[in-house]
Design an enzyme around this catalytic site. Structure first.
Site, mmCIF file in Angstrom:
data_model
loop_
_atom_site.group_PDB
_atom_site.id
_atom_site.type_symbol
_atom_site.label_atom_id
_atom_site.label_comp_id
_atom_site.label_asym_id
_atom_site.label_seq_id
_atom_site.Cartn_x
_atom_site.Cartn_y
_atom_site.Cartn_z
ATOM 1 N N GLY A 26 44.824 38.622 40.772
ATOM 2 C CA GLY A 26 43.305 38.510 41.398
ATOM 3 C C GLY A 26 42.644 39.907 41.145
ATOM 4 O O GLY A 26 43.176 40.779 40.160
ATOM 5 N N HIS A 32 40.008 40.060 32.535
ATOM 6 C CA HIS A 32 40.591 38.817 32.843
ATOM 7 C C HIS A 32 39.781 37.524 32.143
ATOM 8 O O HIS A 32 40.229 36.704 31.871
ATOM 9 C CB HIS A 32 40.714 38.495 34.476
ATOM 10 C CG HIS A 32 41.856 39.609 35.064
ATOM 11 N ND1 HIS A 32 41.368 40.405 35.817
ATOM 12 C CD2 HIS A 32 43.069 39.706 34.924
ATOM 13 C CE1 HIS A 32 42.490 41.313 36.462
ATOM 14 N NE2 HIS A 32 43.526 40.531 35.935
#
Ligand code: PAF
Length: 283
Positions: A26, A32
């Site tokens: 996360g 990402h």
């Protein structure tokens, strides 16, 4: 479309078709998103996992304060075309009574560089990634080259343990001034953020000195770090698979604490022989 959030092995088992997996903890950033965009065309279903893995943090490290940014993470997953977000509870990944019973030993490659600084880290990383592979059963899994040693170890684990998953590495995504994107960059104060560019500039300097051999590379990188008052944990010149550096393709890796966060970065480079004309030992 908003990704479907699943939390259990049973829900994962119901997925159909080929699967690409992007494992994350996360606190997602554009790096990402690039991994997810790279993974998107590689399989019919794209799964991103979000799990802050306790076993890869040692006592005193930042597990408790690691940024948890769920709403923003979901939005980024949607932006990147993720179909399914796997966000397990700790008990799903580490069932009671089974924590530490069986773990993945990273072997010798896990005890150099980052492994020397953080002796339990790669055991935790490989163990959770093996579990994610077992739960999600991906055909392909995508990781960033920023954590270069992690990527090398995951590739090695997939081969050594016959995990039947293709491990794909993606180039590091950088801020405009060269700083490698990382979830931990958000710990940097304004002053530290300015100094953090030392790592990418040291890599640039080292890469430019490649034709003069590994010692020249290290010296050039160290000089640039010193300009910024940054003292590295290591500046290492290795072969692309993290063995001894020889003339030709190589890797330059740097780790340094800038204020509170420990930052990592690396670049590919081409080495010439050293000043004496022979290949010195990797550092
Ligand atoms: O790189 C990371 O974010 C983590 O180490 C990983 C691979 C998701 C395992 O927890």
């Amino acid at each position: 479309m908003t990704p479907r959030v699943v939390r259990t092995a049973a829900e994962l088992r119901a997925l159909e078709g080929t699967i690409a997996l992007v494992p994350t903890m996360g606190a997602l950033h554009d790096g990402h998103v690039q991994l997810m965009k790279h993974a998107r065309p590689l399989a019919e279903t794209l799964v991103a996992s979000i799990f802050v893995n306790p076993t890869q943090f040692a006592a005193g490290e930042d597990f408790g304060e690691y940024p948890r940014t769920w709403d923003d993470d979901l939005q980024r997953c949607e932006e990147a075309g993720v179909d399914v977000v796997f966000a397990p509870e700790v008990a799903t990944m580490y069932p009671a009574g089974l924590v530490d019973q069986v773990t993945v030993d990273p072997g010798p490659l896990g005890s150099i560089l980052e492994g020397e600084q953080r002796p339990t880290h790669f055991r935790g990383v490989l163990t959770v990634v093996a579990k994610l592979f077992g739960l999600v059963r991906p055909d392909v899994a995508v990781f960033g080259e920023k954590d270069y040693q992690q990527l090398a170890l995951i590739r090695l684990m997939a081969d050594a343990l016959c995990l039947d998953v293709e491990v794909v590495g993606c180039p590091t995504v950088r801020e405009a001034d060269g700083l490698a994107m990382s979830s931990r960059n958000r710990y940097l104060t304004a002053d530290e953020r300015v100094r953090a560019v030392a790592l990418s500039q040291a890599l640039d300097a080292g890469v430019a000195a490649g034709s003069d051999g590994p010692e020249a590379v290290r010296a050039a990188a160290l000089a640039r770090l010193t300009d910024f008052g940054v003292v590295p944990d290591y500046v290492a010149v290795t072969s692309p698979d993290l063995g001894q550096a020889v003339p030709g393709a190589a890797r330059l890796l740097i780790a340094a604490r800038v204020g509170k966060p420990r930052l990592l970065d690396n670049r590919a480079l081409t080495l010439g022989p050293d000043a004496l004309g022979h290949a010195p030992e990797g550092s």
